[in-house]
Design a protein around this motif. Structure first.
Motif, PDB file in Angstrom:
ATOM      1  N   PHE A   1     -13.227  -6.680   1.129  1.00 43.98           N
ATOM      2  CA  PHE A   1     -13.059  -6.663  -0.101  1.00 43.98           C
ATOM      3  C   PHE A   1     -13.582  -7.629  -1.142  1.00 43.98           C
ATOM      4  O   PHE A   1     -13.414  -7.421  -2.339  1.00 43.98           O
ATOM      5  N   HIS A   2     -14.786  -8.498  -0.623  1.00 41.26           N
ATOM      6  CA  HIS A   2     -15.360  -9.347  -1.188  1.00 41.26           C
ATOM      7  C   HIS A   2     -16.289  -8.479  -2.125  1.00 41.26           C
ATOM      8  O   HIS A   2     -16.670  -7.217  -1.945  1.00 41.26           O
TER       9      HIS A   2
ATOM     10  N   VAL B   1      -2.329  -6.132  -3.335  1.00 42.19           N
ATOM     11  CA  VAL B   1      -2.345  -4.679  -3.003  1.00 42.19           C
ATOM     12  C   VAL B   1      -3.660  -4.031  -4.053  1.00 42.19           C
ATOM     13  O   VAL B   1      -3.591  -4.241  -5.239  1.00 42.19           O
ATOM     14  N   PHE B   2      -4.723  -3.633  -3.353  1.00 41.03           N
ATOM     15  CA  PHE B   2      -5.860  -3.073  -4.200  1.00 41.03           C
ATOM     16  C   PHE B   2      -5.802  -1.541  -3.592  1.00 41.03           C
ATOM     17  O   PHE B   2      -6.105  -1.212  -2.716  1.00 41.03           O
ATOM     18  N   ASP B   3      -5.675  -0.579  -4.604  1.00 43.57           N
ATOM     19  CA  ASP B   3      -6.031   0.837  -4.289  1.00 43.57           C
ATOM     20  C   ASP B   3      -5.182   1.241  -3.230  1.00 43.57           C
ATOM     21  O   ASP B   3      -5.672   1.963  -2.306  1.00 43.57           O
TER      22      ASP B   3
ATOM     23  N   PRO C   1      -4.376  -4.315 -14.175  1.00 38.85           N
ATOM     24  CA  PRO C   1      -5.181  -2.770 -14.312  1.00 38.85           C
ATOM     25  C   PRO C   1      -5.283  -2.525 -12.954  1.00 38.85           C
ATOM     26  O   PRO C   1      -5.403  -1.091 -12.670  1.00 38.85           O
ATOM     27  N   ARG C   2      -5.754  -3.389 -11.740  1.00 39.82           N
ATOM     28  CA  ARG C   2      -6.009  -2.820 -10.497  1.00 39.82           C
ATOM     29  C   ARG C   2      -5.241  -3.315  -9.340  1.00 39.82           C
ATOM     30  O   ARG C   2      -5.526  -2.801  -8.152  1.00 39.82           O
ATOM     31  N   LEU C   3      -4.363  -4.184  -9.690  1.00 37.55           N
ATOM     32  CA  LEU C   3      -3.797  -4.952  -8.346  1.00 37.55           C
ATOM     33  C   LEU C   3      -2.149  -5.007  -8.748  1.00 37.55           C
ATOM     34  O   LEU C   3      -1.787  -4.992  -9.782  1.00 37.55           O
TER      35      LEU C   3
END
Length: 215
Positions: free
Chosen positions: A116-117, A84-86, A14-16
């Motif tokens: 990103f933690h 890859v995030f956002d 869903p996010r990555l």
């Protein structure tokens, strides 16, 4: 890419998105490595590559991927996905195996840029690569390990259902340090909703996998 289709492989959540990095992605990974991955007083890696000077750390981020691509065979491979995030490169989620066609076992490792933690990305990217291994490649087990003071990694393993698998002893920065081993069996894994694998079919021979399950 016809002869190395892994560059078209994608694992999504869903996010990555997980993918083999492009040269531009490697630039971003090198920048992340220079920015920092963990607190300087800690060392979560068996090979302490993050102790190096920033320029050397950046080169390591490049060279690691080139080495894995060059050494890849169906009998022994390491697949270091860029995470890859956002729309931003956030880290690396690795999955590897030796003689996978026989063992049906993979090992995982990862790192995440420090900025990103604390967003649950570490758990989601590990879950993504477990989905890839179990539902895509047909793995029967997955292993992981972490130093006993790497509480974030230990928590992810336990959250995802791994079982304790013993202790190893290493030398870290000249001192004795223990790692805990973990093992997750296919029967203990349930893929979360919204996870997918794209472009796997042509890649299966490169992984020593003769079929895909659930893709």
């Amino acid at each position: 890419m016809r002869n190395f289709p892994v560059f078209r492989l994608r694992v999504t959540t869903p996010r990555l998105e997980l993918r083999l990095p492009s040269l531009d992605d490697l630039d971003d990974l090198a920048d992340l490595a220079v920015e920092g991955i963990h607190d300087p007083q800690a060392m979560p890696f068996l090979f302490p590559w993050t102790d190096a000077e920033p320029a050397s750390r950046a080169r390591s981020a490049y060279q690691f991927h080139f080495r894995q691509w060059a050494a890849w065979t169906p009998q022994k491979w390491t697949c270091p996905f860029a995470v890859v995030f956002d729309g931003q490169i956030a880290g690396v989620q690795e999955v590897s195996a030796a003689d996978f066609a026989i063992t049906r076992e993979v090992a995982t490792g990862s790192w995440l840029g420090k900025r990103f933690h604390g967003r649950g990305i570490g758990t989601e990217m590990r879950a993504a690569v477990l989905h890839f291994a179990f539902d895509g490649l047909g793995a029967q087990s997955a292993t992981s390990g972490a130093f006993t003071d790497n509480h974030a990694s230990l928590a992810i393993s336990r959250k995802l259902g791994y079982r304790d698998d013993g202790v190893d002893v290493h030398v870290r920065r000249g001192e004795r340090a223990e790692t805990r081993r973990f093992r997750l069996l296919r029967d203990d894994w349930t893929t979360p909703p919204g996870f997918g694998i794209h472009g796997l079919g042509p890649c299966l021979p490169l992984f020593g996998a003769d079929r895909a399950e659930g893709t």
